[in-house]
Structure formats: C-alpha cells, structure tokens
Design a protein around this motif. Structure first.
Motif, PDB file in Angstrom:
ATOM      1  N   GLY A   1       0.787  -1.224   0.000  1.00  0.00           N
ATOM      2  CA  GLY A   1       0.000   0.000   0.000  1.00  0.00           C
ATOM      3  C   GLY A   1       0.817   1.269   0.000  1.00  0.00           C
ATOM      4  O   GLY A   1       0.268   2.373  -0.050  1.00  0.00           O
ATOM      5  N   VAL A   2       2.145   1.136   0.056  1.00  0.00           N
ATOM      6  CA  VAL A   2       3.046   2.295   0.069  1.00  0.00           C
ATOM      7  C   VAL A   2       3.855   2.292  -1.223  1.00  0.00           C
ATOM      8  O   VAL A   2       4.492   1.291  -1.559  1.00  0.00           O
ATOM      9  CB  VAL A   2       3.994   2.242   1.292  1.00  0.00           C
ATOM     10  CG1 VAL A   2       4.936   3.441   1.278  1.00  0.00           C
ATOM     11  CG2 VAL A   2       3.192   2.194   2.584  1.00  0.00           C
ATOM     12  N   LYS A   3       3.844   3.399  -1.948  1.00  0.00           N
ATOM     13  CA  LYS A   3       4.540   3.477  -3.224  1.00  0.00           C
ATOM     14  C   LYS A   3       6.039   3.737  -3.004  1.00  0.00           C
ATOM     15  O   LYS A   3       6.450   4.843  -2.681  1.00  0.00           O
ATOM     16  CB  LYS A   3       3.933   4.583  -4.078  1.00  0.00           C
ATOM     17  CG  LYS A   3       2.467   4.345  -4.428  1.00  0.00           C
ATOM     18  CD  LYS A   3       1.894   5.499  -5.240  1.00  0.00           C
ATOM     19  CE  LYS A   3       0.426   5.267  -5.564  1.00  0.00           C
ATOM     20  NZ  LYS A   3      -0.176   6.388  -6.330  1.00  0.00           N
ATOM     21  N   ASN A   4       6.839   2.703  -3.212  1.00  0.00           N
ATOM     22  CA  ASN A   4       8.287   2.826  -3.054  1.00  0.00           C
ATOM     23  C   ASN A   4       8.997   3.051  -4.380  1.00  0.00           C
ATOM     24  O   ASN A   4      10.079   3.623  -4.414  1.00  0.00           O
ATOM     25  CB  ASN A   4       8.851   1.578  -2.371  1.00  0.00           C
ATOM     26  CG  ASN A   4       8.280   1.367  -0.972  1.00  0.00           C
ATOM     27  OD1 ASN A   4       7.394   0.551  -0.775  1.00  0.00           O
ATOM     28  ND2 ASN A   4       8.779   2.114   0.004  1.00  0.00           N
ATOM     29  N   CYS A   5       8.415   2.586  -5.458  1.00  0.00           N
ATOM     30  CA  CYS A   5       8.945   2.867  -6.795  1.00  0.00           C
ATOM     31  C   CYS A   5       8.307   4.155  -7.302  1.00  0.00           C
ATOM     32  O   CYS A   5       7.124   4.418  -7.048  1.00  0.00           O
ATOM     33  CB  CYS A   5       8.619   1.722  -7.761  1.00  0.00           C
ATOM     34  SG  CYS A   5       9.392   0.135  -7.351  1.00  0.00           S
ATOM     35  N   LYS A   6       9.063   4.977  -7.983  1.00  0.00           N
ATOM     36  CA  LYS A   6       8.540   6.259  -8.465  1.00  0.00           C
ATOM     37  C   LYS A   6       7.357   6.072  -9.397  1.00  0.00           C
ATOM     38  O   LYS A   6       6.450   6.909  -9.443  1.00  0.00           O
ATOM     39  CB  LYS A   6       9.655   7.043  -9.171  1.00  0.00           C
ATOM     40  CG  LYS A   6      10.752   7.518  -8.229  1.00  0.00           C
ATOM     41  CD  LYS A   6      11.809   8.311  -8.974  1.00  0.00           C
ATOM     42  CE  LYS A   6      12.900   8.799  -8.019  1.00  0.00           C
ATOM     43  NZ  LYS A   6      13.957   9.561  -8.731  1.00  0.00           N
TER      44      LYS A   6
END
Length: 559
Positions: free
Chosen positions: A247-252
């Motif tokens: 649920g957390v965007k780590n990739c741009k």
C-alpha cells in the motif's frame, strides 16, 4: 482568545515533535524525503513531513498508508513507529489506556511497559521504555546478549546498524564506529561505497546520494536478487520483496503496487491467504495486519494476535482494542466476551469495569491488566491458572465449570464432574460427537462435530461461540456462550475440577492417543470410563504407563 488558543496548540505540537525527534534518535535529515527514513512529501505543497506528523491539517489531510514498521492510529490519519505506542506521542487520543502489541524477534521488549523497541534504541542514552502509565528504564539497564551480523557491536554494549558505521556520526559515544569502515559488506543485503561504508541495497539508485561521493547514485546494481528483491520498472532500483503490495509506493512509477503478485513465497516468508503479499517471517504474529485479510495474525499464528469482528469477519482489530471503550466493530460489538480465552474485569477508559478477553501472550509476564491480578499466571515461578485440553489455551481457575464456555474444545464445561443446572449447556455438550464410531444417534457426525437437531446438520466446533447462530431456532451453538443468567448457578467453588487435574492428565495421555477417544471415555465420568479407556488403549500403551495412570486415578478419587 481563539488565536491565542491556536498559537498554544501549535507551540505544544512543535514541542512534542521536538521530543519525538530526539526519542527516535534521528541523526540527520538526509537530502531527500524517503518513506523508509520516516518521511512523507505532501503531494500538493511538496513539503517534507515526518510521517508520524502527517495528520489534522498537515498535508491538506492527505491520506498516508502505513508501512509494515508503523502502526495505524484509529480515528486520525497518522502512522507512528511501534516504539511510540503507549507514549505521549502515541495513539492514546487523550484517553487512558495503552495499545499493547507482541514484540518481534528483532525487537527489545521493555520489562514493565511492554513497549517494543528497535535494538538500536537499547543503551542509547535515552529512556525509551517509559510511558504515560509506567516508569520503566529497562532499556538503559539491560545489555543485549549479542549483536547480529547486520549490526556493529559497540564496546559499551550497544548494537547499531552496520549502515551507521563510518557515516561521520558518533553512535557508540566513544567514536569507535567512525575509526574505520567495516571490513566487508554483505553483498546480498548491502552496497559498498568507495570509502568502505556499507549501505542497504535499496538505497542504490533511489535518487538520493548516501555515499560520501555519491557513488550509490552513479552506479546501478547488476541485477536484483529475485528471492528477496523486486526491481522497479522505471529506474531498475532493487527494493525488498516485502515492500511489494504493502500500500506504500516505493517505486517512483508505483510499479510495486500495481503488479499482480504471482510469486512463490520463500521459506523465510509467509504467504498471505489472499495471495496479495509475501511478508517476512519477522512480521508474522506481531499484532498488526500486514496481509489485509489478517491471515498473518490469526490463521498463521499458533495463538491469534488479532480478533475478527463477529458481525463482519472481514474486519479484524488488535486484541488491545477489544474492550477498551471505543467501538471498532459494526454495532460496537468488539468485546469478545463470548470468545474462548482468559477473561477478567478490567477498567475501561478509567470509568467502569468490564469483563474483558485478555490476550494469551500477555499472561506470561509480571505485568497485570486485570483488576484482581488473576492474569499473573506464572507468579512466583508457579502456574496459578488452568489450561484447556486440546490447545493449551490458558484460562483463570474461576472460569472452569462456571457455565460459560471459555475453551474451544469446551473442556472447561463439558468435562466438569459436577451436575449442572444449565440445560442449554448440557444439551450442547451432549450434542457433540467425541468418537467417530459412536455417533449413530447424532446423525453420524464425525469426531469433533456438533449435531444441530433443528437443521439435522453437523457443524465444526469452530462454529460454536463464533457470534453467528448456525443452528436455527434452538441456537444451541451460541446460547451457552453468553454470561450465565441469574437463575443459572455458576459454580464458584471449583474444587472438584482442581482436584481432578484434568489438564495435566489429559495432556499427558493425548500425546499418545486420539483426543476424541479420550473425550468419549472420560466425558461426564470420573474414574470408571477412564479405566475402560486405558484398557481400550492397551494396545497403544505399555503396562507401566497404564499402571501409572491408574495410580493417578486413585489419587484423584481420594483428593
């Protein structure tokens, strides 16, 4: 007056954030605003905020999803580190009470407050175990037994992450971590800077230089390790696999959140039942729902760490939320009094006492949550409680033979020697098949099933006391699960059950025999069928074992 009040609010918030920064041992604000470092960049203003400070009017009330290392506060959009639970910077919402979670294998458990601290917070010069309710300095009085391979061992007993070595910050307090870099870096987890500093692999090519000369941004890892990492589509950055689908965007480009996850989880990971994620084993049974279906906290645990809401099984809450005065489940039914387990009276919101279900994992220490301190089951190195037969679940002695089901196998009520006047309960006990060969009068139900006479169906015992009526009209699967009515005499003197010592004896036999056969031969009797049971099992037990059990029967008959 209103402006003055607003000013004081801001001043207090600034003061708390300042203390928070110190308590988290933030060494410096690196260039960049990274989630893994505890920061969030507001989408509209571009402002960089501490993740635990993004709430109320900050970031235009922007929604922030919490990482696996953060706890989601209820009622407000706020993510806080686990170590802040129960502190003045935690999720207390101005009410008395502490959110208690079981600590992970890689965390330090505070002796009295039960806070879970990262290992680097032990012996760091700050008292981190102290909470609003408990004065605890055990993190500064205890040494970690040893440091792991991913840590640097300071001579003062502190363990710090290897990433902190040779980073121009004195973390050991005597400069020893800055004398020279580590001799080697773990290529499976780390990247080596030109000056010898070891960085986590996910810091390479993330858009923020961490090496002294920025080498981590000029180079790219040759390939990602498929068993532990995921490659971002846009930059080729390698991030931990357990970040995918969290649920957390780590990739741009958000490729870690939009892919369909079809990977096979490794032996060091847990496969969520919904198929969405593979989570590291250290996150299993830590009191936080990482899968989204609670399977990592209920089905994946020997002892459940969360509770499903009875009216909506898709919703689960931390065990500490049950019976805390807040309504977290539909219609406010989130106090699982009807559920099996240890129950006692507990002060809720400092106003009144309620009968609450106490998490099993809290019964093994010297910290009490019950008004009568009955949850100190192992006080003075002796066992002061009772156990259910099949799953070893701990209950209070007063819960035995009291007319309320507290064990999933019903052993606390159906194995009572006393004659009961609770008709519904006895009807339930008599409707359970304990032996597969002797259930002809129960519609040929299998061993371990409940016969529902109104629907003529066989139900699993998991359907008993689950908050849902599965037997229409009679509701036999749910009626005995509520607190006994006034006209039902609850046995307070449990001498017969204590004297019988059901748990010790049954558990000993259950190791070598079939548990359902055991129930069939012991149920509602004291000795006669017990001896018959031993004779029946003679082909499985030695004569010496049988003689030993018979001696126990004789002792029981005269105790």
């Amino acid at each position: 007056m209103c402006c003055l009040f607003k000013f004081l609010q801001c001043l207090l918030l600034y003061y708390n954030v300042a203390i928070l920064v110190n308590s988290l041992n933030i060494r410096r604000l690196r260039p960049g605003c990274r989630i893994e470092d505890g920061y969030h960049r507001c989408s509209l203003t571009g402002q960089c905020q501490k993740r635990d400070g993004v709430f109320d009017d900050r970031c235009e009330k922007e929604r922030v999803n919490c990482t696996d290392d953060e706890f989601t506060c209820r009622g407000i959009n706020r993510c806080i580190p686990r170590m802040l639970l129960g502190t003045k910077n935690g999720c207390l919402l101005g009410k008395k009470g502490v959110i208690t979670l079981p600590c992970r294998p890689d965390e330090f458990t505070c002796r009295y407050s039960r806070l879970c601290l990262p290992r680097w917070a032990v012996m760091d010069g700050n008292v981190n175990c102290k909470t609003a309710e408990v004065d605890d300095d055990s993190d500064e009085m205890a040494f970690l037994h040893s440091c792991s391979d991913s840590e640097f061992n300071c001579t003062n007993g502190r363990c710090i992450p290897r990433e902190w070595v040779f980073d121009k910050n004195d973390d050991c307090k005597n400069g020893e971590d800055e004398i020279q870099p580590s001799r080697y870096c773990n290529n499976a987890e780390e990247f080596r800077c030109d000056n010898g500093q070891c960085l986590k692999r996910y810091r390479v090519n993330d858009g923020h230089p961490d090496c002294e000369n920025g080498a981590d941004e000029r180079k790219q890892l040759a390939e990602c390790i498929t068993t532990t990492e995921f490659r971002c589509n846009d930059s080729g950055r390698c991030i931990p696999r357990n970040w995918v689908g969290d649920g957390v965007k780590n990739c741009k480009d958000s490729s870690d959140e939009v892919i369909f996850w079809n990977q096979t989880c490794s032996t060091k990971e847990f496969s969520c039942h919904n198929g969405r994620r593979c989570i590291l084993s250290k996150y299993l049974c830590d009191g936080m729902d990482h899968c989204g279906d609670c399977s990592d906290e209920i089905e994946g645990c020997k002892e459940a760490r969360m509770v499903r809401c009875p009216l909506d099984l898709s919703i689960c809450i931390p065990q500490s939320y049950a019976c805390d005065g807040f309504q977290d489940c539909p219609k406010g039914i989130d106090n699982p009094q009807y559920m099996p387990g240890f129950k006692c009276k507990k002060t809720v919101l400092a106003t009144e006492e309620e009968m609450c279900n106490i998490p099993q994992w809290t019964l093994h220490d010297n910290h009490t949550m019950c008004e009568d301190k009955s949850d100190l089951c192992f006080k003075n190195n002796s066992f002061n409680c009772a156990r259910c037969v099949s799953d070893n679940k701990i209950i209070a002695k007063r819960q035995m033979c009291d007319g309320v089901i507290d064990c999933t196998d019903l052993s606390d009520e159906c194995l009572c020697n006393s004659k009961r006047n609770n008709v519904e309960l006895m009807k339930l006990c008599n409707s359970i098949c304990y032996h597969s060969n002797k259930c002809g009068d129960l519609n040929n139900c299998r061993a371990g099933e409940l016969y529902c006479d109104t629907s003529k169906k066989c139900l699993s015992l998991s359907k008993v006391c689950d908050g849902v009526v599965d037997c229409p009209i009679s509701a036999i699967d749910e009626k005995p699960c509520i607190q006994p009515d006034k006209d039902v005499v609850a046995i307070r003197n449990t001498t017969d059950f204590d004297c019988w010592k059901v748990s010790d004896i049954i558990l000993e036999i259950a190791q070598t025999t079939n548990l359902m056969e055991l129930f069939n031969n012991i149920y509602s009797t004291r000795g006669k069928k017990y001896v018959n049971f031993l004779k029946f099992q003679k082909r499985k037990l030695s004569d010496i074992q049988i003689q030993g059990f018979i001696r126990k029967i004789i002792l029981m008959a005269h105790c």
